[in-house]
Design a protein around this motif. Structure first.
Motif, PDB file in Angstrom:
ATOM      1  N   LEU A  15     -33.331   9.173 -17.311  1.00 13.28           N
ATOM      2  CA  LEU A  15     -34.656   8.814 -17.383  1.00 13.28           C
ATOM      3  C   LEU A  15     -34.943   8.241 -18.740  1.00 13.28           C
ATOM      4  O   LEU A  15     -34.217   8.165 -19.691  1.00 13.28           O
ATOM      5  CB  LEU A  15     -35.601  10.387 -17.937  1.00 13.28           C
ATOM      6  N   ALA A  16     -35.947   7.291 -18.808  1.00 12.63           N
ATOM      7  CA  ALA A  16     -36.404   6.703 -20.086  1.00 12.63           C
ATOM      8  C   ALA A  16     -37.384   7.494 -20.649  1.00 12.63           C
ATOM      9  O   ALA A  16     -38.511   7.732 -20.319  1.00 12.63           O
ATOM     10  CB  ALA A  16     -37.048   5.259 -19.590  1.00 12.63           C
ATOM     11  N   GLY A  17     -36.890   8.007 -22.076  1.00 11.41           N
ATOM     12  CA  GLY A  17     -38.063   8.670 -22.676  1.00 11.41           C
ATOM     13  C   GLY A  17     -37.939  10.106 -22.465  1.00 11.41           C
ATOM     14  O   GLY A  17     -37.060  10.482 -21.641  1.00 11.41           O
ATOM     15  N   ASN A  18     -38.229  10.839 -23.405  1.00 16.86           N
ATOM     16  CA  ASN A  18     -38.074  12.429 -23.521  1.00 16.86           C
ATOM     17  C   ASN A  18     -39.195  13.227 -22.681  1.00 16.86           C
ATOM     18  O   ASN A  18     -39.960  13.682 -23.228  1.00 16.86           O
ATOM     19  CB  ASN A  18     -38.207  12.930 -24.878  1.00 16.86           C
ATOM     20  N   THR A  19     -39.105  12.928 -21.480  1.00 12.45           N
ATOM     21  CA  THR A  19     -40.238  13.601 -20.387  1.00 12.45           C
ATOM     22  C   THR A  19     -39.845  15.006 -20.060  1.00 12.45           C
ATOM     23  O   THR A  19     -40.742  15.544 -19.281  1.00 12.45           O
ATOM     24  CB  THR A  19     -40.547  12.491 -19.332  1.00 12.45           C
ATOM     25  N   VAL A  20     -38.765  15.517 -20.004  1.00 12.28           N
ATOM     26  CA  VAL A  20     -38.179  16.818 -19.598  1.00 12.28           C
ATOM     27  C   VAL A  20     -37.935  17.752 -20.902  1.00 12.28           C
ATOM     28  O   VAL A  20     -37.023  17.305 -21.624  1.00 12.28           O
ATOM     29  CB  VAL A  20     -37.270  16.828 -18.578  1.00 12.28           C
ATOM     30  N   ALA A  27     -40.017  13.667 -12.762  1.00  8.25           N
ATOM     31  CA  ALA A  27     -40.337  12.762 -13.874  1.00  8.25           C
ATOM     32  C   ALA A  27     -40.201  11.535 -13.660  1.00  8.25           C
ATOM     33  O   ALA A  27     -40.765  10.710 -14.163  1.00  8.25           O
ATOM     34  CB  ALA A  27     -39.494  13.375 -14.860  1.00  8.25           C
ATOM     35  N   HIS A  28     -38.940  11.211 -12.916  1.00 11.25           N
ATOM     36  CA  HIS A  28     -38.873   9.732 -12.768  1.00 11.25           C
ATOM     37  C   HIS A  28     -39.999   9.172 -11.826  1.00 11.25           C
ATOM     38  O   HIS A  28     -40.463   7.927 -12.087  1.00 11.25           O
ATOM     39  CB  HIS A  28     -37.343   9.703 -11.964  1.00 11.25           C
TER      40      HIS A  28
END
Length: 274
Positions: A152-157, A123-124
């Motif tokens: 992480l920046a944001g809700n990506t996982v 994700a990064h």
């Protein structure tokens, strides 16, 4: 009072391990061990260092003593509830990233996420990807969620408590599925040696032949893969041929194994045509 140089000289640990523990206790960078090596240390700092050194001498992993381990250029929190990320597993991240290199907004599924190291690293590197990370251990998921929030920046996982794919939305389709499952056979003597003694047994062994989790994932993965989606595993040094055979028997194509930096066939995978 003692100083850093004297404390390191007196320590029975290998120099690198002693330096890591002292930097952890003092909150110093490596350069400060040189520039401040004759600075007097407090009795509390000395006591904390000696306590950690004693625990390390008894075999506890450095990563658990410091609570951190670097992986794929990121600094992950580590607890006794999760497998310690290892350098050879970075190959699995590289293979996943290669599999989605030409995809727009790819979907990725990480089975048995532990610290979240694989899922978060993907994700990064690919902020446009949507990543789902699965573990059956709620304690492990707590660690992974904390790492994702910090790194992480944001809700990506999206994290899911599940026994492999059981609780994954069956309508989802992934461009790549990756897993570093428990692949050590139950009778392997390495389970009673070194760092492995302090890591969660369920993340290391299936309490069988070391291939049962891989069999389960190979059977279930095609139901969740997009057309020509990829499935990649990390596995043991002597398991590549068996994993390739299982993938081919399930209908995967372009099946191959990739070697790590030590020259060991560390990861195997293939594509599935829906």
């Amino acid at each position: 009072m003692s100083d850093a140089a004297a404390l390191l000289r007196a320590c029975v640990l290998p120099p690198l391990e002693a330096r890591i523990l002292l930097m952890h206790v003092l909150g110093w960078r490596r350069a400060e061990l040189i520039t401040r090596d004759h600075e007097a240390l407090s009795p509390d700092a000395i006591a904390r260092f000696e306590a950690l050194a004693a625990r390390r001498s008894n075999g506890e992993p450095i990563a658990q003593l410091t609570g951190r381990r670097e992986f794929f250029g990121l600094d992950f929190d580590v607890t006794p509830d999760v497998l310690i990320p290892r350098p050879e597993t970075e190959l699995l991240v590289e293979l996943a990233l290669d599999a989605i290199a030409d995809a727009r907004h790819p979907r990725v599924l990480d089975l048995g996420t532990g610290t979240g190291a694989i899922a978060i690293s993907i994700a990064h590197a690919r902020p446009d990807a949507r990543v789902w990370a699965v573990d059956r251990s709620n304690a492990a998921l707590d660690v992974a969620r904390g790492n994702a929030t910090r790194l992480l920046a944001g809700n990506t996982v999206t994290f899911i408590e599940s026994d492999w794919t059981a609780n994954v939305d069956p309508s989802l389709r992934f461009e790549v599925i990756v897993s570093n499952p428990p692949y050590i056979a139950s009778d392997d003597p390495h389970l009673e040696r070194g760092d492995l003694r302090f890591e969660p047994r369920g993340a290391l062994t299936d309490d069988a032949d070391g291939l049962s989790a891989i069999r389960t994932i190979i059977e279930k993965a095609p139901f969740l893969l997009a057309n020509n989606g990829a499935l990649w595993f990390e596995h043991g040094y002597d398991q590549a041929s068996s994993v390739r055979d299982m993938l081919e028997a399930r209908g995967f194509t372009q099946v191959r194994s990739m070697r790590d930096l030590a020259g060991i066939e560390r990861c195997s995978g293939g594509l599935f045509t829906v």
